[in-house]
Design a protein around this motif. Sequence first.
Motif: not given
Length: 451
Positions: A129-136
């Motif tokens: 989940l952390g990798a997916a949300e990174a950059g928002l």
Amino acid sequence: MTMNNGQAHLAGRDRSDRASLDRAISRAKWRILPFLILMYLLAYLDRVNIGFAKQSYQATTGVTEAAFAFGAGVFFLTYALFELPSNLMLHKVGARRWLARIMVTWGIISGLMMFAYNDTTFSLIRVVLGAAEAGLFPGAILYLTLWFPKEVRGKILAIFYFGSPLALIFGGPISGLFLDMDGLFGLHGWQLMFLIEGGITVLVGIWAYFYLTDTPAEAKWMPADERQALTAALAAEQSEKAHSGEIDFARAVRNPRLFYFAAIYFLIQITGLGVAFYLPTQVAALLGVKVGLLVGCISAIPWICALIAGFFYPDWAVRSGRRQICLLFSLAAIALGLVASAHASPALAIAALCFVTMGIMTAQPIFWTFPTQYLGGAAAAGGFAVINSLGALGGFVAPNVRTGAITWSGIEAYGLYAIAAAAFLAFVLVLFIKRVSDSQPLSATISSVRT
């Protein structure tokens, strides 16, 4: 002394351009900001909703306190690791495509939390989940610099930050309501919470692809004169950054100034996420009840106060030229409020927590006015990601430091002292932030401080 015809024409042209710019900023604010706030609201809720589910989730699954603290925090390790490549990709392909991709991916994975039945699956899903949300978040900050000149950026950033208290004002009661619906459709309340909130995120991500516009020059919904005025103002600011700031990422990342900013943000994030993760359980302990709708509603009170403070305080800090002193007051409110909340009666503790959340809400947008004034272009894309990446590590540190302090001392209040200490250290660093944000080398800054 009177103006000749040429001077009068230029003065009229300047007034016309200024009026077009003001209209463009207003139009962009009303179109872009509400949507970005919604995106940030969902992102922040996704980070902290595990705090609302904590009691019932652990009771159902048997996940230990140490495993919960690790799982809650490990999200921020992969989040930090993927921030920089994610934001550089956004700079390359455009905000519309990349922000939409981030939301759809993390919404799906967040929904999968309903299947996290033990320590291993809980930590594994949090890692992904952390990798997916990174950059928002840094992507949204970068996106705002592409639309709003520095003269209004303090207010714009403060409004954007409304997403975090709104997530806790409305998300708290809503998450509490889902928890109270335990058994509906054969699901636990925490499963319903993750499934529904993840699904909403996916839908908003799809919407983002069709709704957002990458730059003012591409904004067909804005009249031509407004597009031109806004584009010219932002181009002039970019030129100024090239002259006295930094637009090259390779040079920016070699400058210790960037990591000084990151250290401050890291400490601010420890306080903000340390409070957000555990505020529901702290309120439940004060009231002597389990986390549910009542606790969600009471927990919303400090965030309502934060929302009110965020509406005017950061903008006033920028317009008055007192950004540094205002940031110091915000950090002092966090540290002192946390200590006070550990020893006060329930009513006074809630009041102290109101000052804590007001400090958190106002410290972050004021802080971001310093790096956004200094960094532009690729340096902004990469630099904001570096700052937010290292700041995100505060999300990993906060629950583990708090749990460690309580385990070591055997006293619940020591967990609050540990979070308050981070606010105090940030206070010390901010004492020198204006000197560090000058264009002189950092070594010269340190020498001047010593003398």
